[in-house]
Design an enzyme around this catalytic site. Structure first.
Site, PDB file in Angstrom:
ATOM      1  N   HIS A 198     -51.770 -19.230  42.982  1.00 56.01           N
ATOM      2  CA  HIS A 198     -50.533 -19.578  43.499  1.00 56.01           C
ATOM      3  C   HIS A 198     -49.908 -21.045  42.879  1.00 56.01           C
ATOM      4  O   HIS A 198     -50.312 -22.081  43.115  1.00 56.01           O
ATOM      5  CB  HIS A 198     -50.682 -19.811  45.270  1.00 56.01           C
ATOM      6  CG  HIS A 198     -49.448 -20.253  45.888  1.00 56.01           C
ATOM      7  ND1 HIS A 198     -49.386 -20.808  46.912  1.00 56.01           N
ATOM      8  CD2 HIS A 198     -48.176 -19.692  45.433  1.00 56.01           C
ATOM      9  CE1 HIS A 198     -48.160 -20.887  47.316  1.00 56.01           C
ATOM     10  NE2 HIS A 198     -47.200 -20.064  46.353  1.00 56.01           N
ATOM     11  N   ASN A 253     -48.239 -24.267  51.388  1.00 58.23           N
ATOM     12  CA  ASN A 253     -47.164 -23.523  52.134  1.00 58.23           C
ATOM     13  C   ASN A 253     -47.524 -23.685  53.662  1.00 58.23           C
ATOM     14  O   ASN A 253     -46.580 -23.543  54.432  1.00 58.23           O
ATOM     15  CB  ASN A 253     -47.189 -22.063  51.893  1.00 58.23           C
ATOM     16  CG  ASN A 253     -46.252 -21.915  50.538  1.00 58.23           C
ATOM     17  OD1 ASN A 253     -45.604 -22.927  50.227  1.00 58.23           O
ATOM     18  ND2 ASN A 253     -46.371 -20.873  49.770  1.00 58.23           N
ATOM     19  N   SER A 278     -46.886 -16.136  47.469  1.00 57.41           N
ATOM     20  CA  SER A 278     -46.625 -17.300  48.345  1.00 57.41           C
ATOM     21  C   SER A 278     -47.622 -17.018  49.410  1.00 57.41           C
ATOM     22  O   SER A 278     -47.794 -18.171  50.202  1.00 57.41           O
ATOM     23  CB  SER A 278     -45.396 -17.495  48.603  1.00 57.41           C
ATOM     24  OG  SER A 278     -44.380 -17.502  47.558  1.00 57.41           O
ATOM     25  N   GLU A 280     -53.025 -23.149  43.786  1.00 57.88           N
ATOM     26  CA  GLU A 280     -54.302 -22.787  44.627  1.00 57.88           C
ATOM     27  C   GLU A 280     -54.933 -21.437  44.029  1.00 57.88           C
ATOM     28  O   GLU A 280     -54.157 -20.435  43.586  1.00 57.88           O
ATOM     29  CB  GLU A 280     -53.650 -22.389  46.053  1.00 57.88           C
ATOM     30  CG  GLU A 280     -52.839 -23.749  46.713  1.00 57.88           C
ATOM     31  CD  GLU A 280     -52.197 -23.479  47.847  1.00 57.88           C
ATOM     32  OE1 GLU A 280     -52.091 -24.474  48.707  1.00 57.88           O
ATOM     33  OE2 GLU A 280     -51.627 -22.490  47.902  1.00 57.88           O
TER      34      GLU A 280
HETATM   35  N1  3HC Z   1     -37.557 -26.748  36.712  1.00 55.36           N
HETATM   36  C1  3HC Z   1     -38.381 -27.328  35.589  1.00 55.36           C
HETATM   37  N2  3HC Z   1     -38.357 -28.614  35.522  1.00 55.36           N
HETATM   38  C2  3HC Z   1     -37.793 -29.300  36.534  1.00 55.36           C
HETATM   39  C3  3HC Z   1     -36.812 -28.733  37.552  1.00 55.36           C
HETATM   40  C4  3HC Z   1     -36.866 -27.560  37.627  1.00 55.36           C
HETATM   41  N3  3HC Z   1     -36.257 -26.682  38.457  1.00 55.36           N
HETATM   42  N4  3HC Z   1     -36.164 -29.908  38.229  1.00 55.36           N
HETATM   43  C5  3HC Z   1     -36.585 -30.881  37.644  1.00 55.36           C
HETATM   44  N5  3HC Z   1     -37.643 -30.645  36.410  1.00 55.36           N
HETATM   45  C6  3HC Z   1     -38.260 -31.482  35.477  1.00 55.36           C
HETATM   46  C7  3HC Z   1     -37.217 -32.542  34.974  1.00 55.36           C
HETATM   47  O1  3HC Z   1     -36.758 -31.850  33.953  1.00 55.36           O
HETATM   48  C8  3HC Z   1     -38.038 -33.821  34.821  1.00 55.36           C
HETATM   49  O2  3HC Z   1     -38.704 -33.612  33.539  1.00 55.36           O
HETATM   50  P1  3HC Z   1     -39.006 -34.748  32.668  1.00 55.36           P
HETATM   51  O3  3HC Z   1     -40.035 -35.792  33.363  1.00 55.36           O
HETATM   52  O4  3HC Z   1     -39.559 -34.072  31.343  1.00 55.36           O
HETATM   53  O5  3HC Z   1     -37.782 -35.393  32.315  1.00 55.36           O
HETATM   54  C9  3HC Z   1     -38.673 -33.620  35.956  1.00 55.36           C
HETATM   55  O6  3HC Z   1     -38.936 -32.605  36.467  1.00 55.36           O
HETATM   56  C10 3HC Z   1     -38.221 -34.876  36.994  1.00 55.36           C
HETATM   57  O7  3HC Z   1     -37.121 -34.461  37.448  1.00 55.36           O
HETATM   58  P2  3HC Z   1     -35.897 -35.336  37.772  1.00 55.36           P
HETATM   59  O8  3HC Z   1     -36.164 -36.598  37.123  1.00 55.36           O
HETATM   60  O9  3HC Z   1     -34.697 -34.838  37.664  1.00 55.36           O
HETATM   61  O10 3HC Z   1     -35.961 -35.502  39.372  1.00 55.36           O
HETATM   62  P3  3HC Z   1     -37.215 -35.704  40.306  1.00 55.36           P
HETATM   63  O11 3HC Z   1     -37.944 -36.876  40.027  1.00 55.36           O
HETATM   64  O12 3HC Z   1     -36.597 -35.718  41.643  1.00 55.36           O
HETATM   65  O13 3HC Z   1     -38.105 -34.496  40.396  1.00 55.36           O
HETATM   66  C11 3HC Z   1     -38.889 -32.361  41.179  1.00 55.36           C
HETATM   67  C12 3HC Z   1     -37.773 -33.244  40.405  1.00 55.36           C
HETATM   68  C13 3HC Z   1     -40.019 -32.340  40.404  1.00 55.36           C
HETATM   69  C14 3HC Z   1     -38.350 -31.177  41.595  1.00 55.36           C
HETATM   70  C15 3HC Z   1     -39.355 -33.284  42.543  1.00 55.36           C
HETATM   71  O14 3HC Z   1     -38.259 -33.386  43.279  1.00 55.36           O
HETATM   72  C16 3HC Z   1     -40.270 -32.491  43.412  1.00 55.36           C
HETATM   73  O15 3HC Z   1     -41.290 -32.870  43.092  1.00 55.36           O
HETATM   74  N6  3HC Z   1     -39.775 -32.021  44.436  1.00 55.36           N
HETATM   75  C17 3HC Z   1     -40.668 -31.317  45.344  1.00 55.36           C
HETATM   76  C18 3HC Z   1     -41.044 -30.020  44.833  1.00 55.36           C
HETATM   77  C19 3HC Z   1     -41.891 -29.271  45.676  1.00 55.36           C
HETATM   78  O16 3HC Z   1     -42.323 -29.479  46.610  1.00 55.36           O
HETATM   79  N7  3HC Z   1     -42.444 -27.782  45.378  1.00 55.36           N
HETATM   80  C20 3HC Z   1     -43.228 -27.175  46.211  1.00 55.36           C
HETATM   81  C21 3HC Z   1     -42.222 -26.108  46.695  1.00 55.36           C
HETATM   82  S1  3HC Z   1     -43.290 -24.941  47.547  1.00 55.36           S
HETATM   83  C22 3HC Z   1     -43.534 -23.783  46.634  1.00 55.36           C
HETATM   84  O17 3HC Z   1     -43.287 -23.698  45.239  1.00 55.36           O
HETATM   85  C23 3HC Z   1     -44.299 -22.730  47.091  1.00 55.36           C
HETATM   86  C24 3HC Z   1     -43.882 -21.234  46.882  1.00 55.36           C
HETATM   87  O18 3HC Z   1     -44.753 -20.393  47.413  1.00 55.36           O
HETATM   88  C25 3HC Z   1     -42.446 -21.030  47.444  1.00 55.36           C
END
Ligand code: 3HC
Length: 306
Positions: free
Chosen positions: A154, A205, A135, A166
Site C-alpha cells: 500500500h 488510513n 487502500s 504498508e
Molecule cells: N506528486 C508528486 N510529487 C509531488 C506532488 C504530487 N502531487 N506534490 C508535491 N510533490 C513534490 C514536489 O515536487 C516537491 O518535490 P521536490 O522536493 O523535489 O521539489 C515535494 O513534493 C514537496 O512539495 P512542495 O514543496 O510543493 O509542497 P509541500 O512541502 O507541502 O509537500 C506534500 C507536498 C508532499 C504533498 C505534503 O504536503 C504532504 O506530505 N502532504 C500529506 C500527504 C499525505 O498525507 N499523503 C497520504 C495520503 S493517504 C493515502 O495516500 C492513502 C491512499 O490509500 C488514499
C-alpha cells in the site's frame, strides 16, 4: 505523515528482488509507483485499458520529473535511463507474460480487483508474485488465485514522495513472499511498514479516516469552515496539509469508496460516507483532478474554498 522527496532517487542496493515489474492502472498512483520502480533500476511496464490514460500518465510524469531535473534533484541522464526502463501498453496479455511482480492499482472495487487477479493467474508465470495497492481491501479478499504469492503493497499519495509502503500479508501468504516484498520496498527507496495481521484500511488510513471523520463532522455541524479546520491541523498539529486539502489531493471519490466499502462490510451507520462527501462525489467534484472539491483549483493551484 513525513515526506522525503529525495527517497525515490536513492541508489538501489540490490536489484535482484523482482527485477521486472508490471503495474496495472495508469492513474496517479500507478504512474508514480511505476516511476519509483524505474528509478530503482528495474524494468517496469504500465498497462491500462484506456490508451489515453497511459498518454496522460506519461505526460504527467514527464513534466513532474523534468521539474526535478530543473531543481537539480536528478540528472537528465538518470531520468532518461528511468524512462527507457518504463514502457506502457494496453496489451495486458503481452505485458504479463514475463514479469516477477505485478502491482495492481486499479479502481477501488473488490470485484474488479478479483476478476483482474483471476485473469492474471492465467497470463503470468507461476512464480510471479501478485500485489495489490488497495487502500482498504484485505489480501485474503483477493488472494484466491495465488494464496502463497499474494500480498498488499500500500503506497501513499503522492507515491513519488511519501516514504511509507504498508506491507500486509494474508494468513496464506508465504514467508518467502513477505521477505521478498519487504526487500523490494526497501530497495526502491521506501520504508516498509509490516502489519502482523490483516485488517480493512490497515494502519495509516484507519488513523487518517478517524481524523477525516471528525473534520467533516465539525464542518457539517457548522463549527468552522473547511479552510479554518485545515488551518488548525496545519498550525496546531503540524500536518503538512489539512484533512480537506488532503482529500482534494487524493481524490474525494477514493475516500468515499473506502468508506462505502467499510459500510457495506460492517453495516454500521458510523462507517457510512458523510452526506457532504456523497454530494461532492455525485456532483463530480472530486478534488484537484476535476478542478473542484472542497476547494477550487485553477492550473493546479488552489484559488479558494468551493
Ligand atoms: N506528486 C508528486 N510529487 C509531488 C506532488 C504530487 N502531487 N506534490 C508535491 N510533490 C513534490 C514536489 O515536487 C516537491 O518535490 P521536490 O522536493 O523535489 O521539489 C515535494 O513534493 C514537496 O512539495 P512542495 O514543496 O510543493 O509542497 P509541500 O512541502 O507541502 O509537500 C506534500 C507536498 C508532499 C504533498 C505534503 O504536503 C504532504 O506530505 N502532504 C500529506 C500527504 C499525505 O498525507 N499523503 C497520504 C495520503 S493517504 C493515502 O495516500 C492513502 C491512499 O490509500 C488514499
Amino acid at each position: 505523515m513525513a515526506a522525503d522527496p529525495g527517497a525515490a532517487e536513492s541508489p538501489p542496493a540490490d536489484r535482484d528482488v523482482f527485477p521486472s515489474v508490471l503495474v496495472i492502472g495508469a492513474g496517479t498512483m500507478g504512474a508514480q509507483i511505476a516511476m519509483v520502480v524505474a528509478l530503482s533500476g528495474r524494468t517496469v511496464c504500465v498497462t491500462d485499458i484506456a490508451a489515453d490514460a497511459l498518454d496522460r500518465a506519461r505526460a504527467e510524469l514527464d513534466s513532474r520529473m523534468r521539474a526535478r531535473v530543473d531543481k537539480g534533484r536528478l540528472t537528465q541522464e538518470q531520468l532518461d535511463d528511468a524512462f527507457a526502463r518504463l514502457t506502457t501498453t494496453t496489451d495486458l496479455a503481452a505485458a504479463a507474460s514475463d514479469v516477477d511482480l505485478v502491482i495492481e492499482a486499479v479502481v477501488e472495487r473488490l470485484e474488479a480487483k478479483r476478476a483482474l487477479f483471476a485473469e492474471l493467474d492465467s497470463l503470468c508465470p507461476t512464480a510471479t508474485v501478485f500485489a495489490s495497492n488497495s487502500s482498504s481491501f484485505m489480501p485474503s479478499q483477493m488472494a484466491d488465485a495465488r494464496p502463497d504469492r499474494f500480498i498488499n503493497l500500500h503506497f501513499f499519495n503522492p507515491a513519488l514522495v511519501m516514504r511509507c509502503v504498508e506491507v500486509i500479508r494474508a494468513p496464506s501468504t508465504a514467508q518467502q513472499t513477505v521477505d521478498a516484498a519487504v526487500a523490494f520496498v526497501r530497495d526502491i527507496g521506501k520504508e516498509p511498514v509490516l502489519l502482523d495481521k490483516e485488517i480493512p484500511g490497515f494502519i495509516a488510513n484507519r488513523i487518517l479516516n478517524a481524523v477525516r471523520d471528525e473534520a467533516v463532522s465539525l464542518m457539517e455541524n457548522g463549527v468552522a469552515s473547511v479552510s479554518q479546520i485545515d488551518l488548525a491541523c496545519r498550525t496546531a498539529l503540524g500536518y503538512p496539509m489539512g484533512p480537506f486539502e488532503l482529500m482534494d489531493l487524493t481524490g474525494i471519490d477514493i475516500g468515499y469508496l473506502i468508506k462505502k466499502a467499510r459500510f457495506e462490510a460492517t453495516g454500521d451507520p458510523a462507517d457510512a460516507p458523510a452526506r457532504s462527501m456523497s454530494e461532492l462525489v455525485a456532483a463530480g467534484h472530486l478534488g484537484r483532478k476535476t478542478g473542484r472539491g472542497w476547494y477550487m483549483y485553477e492550473n493546479g493551484e488552489k484559488v479558494g474554498e468551493a
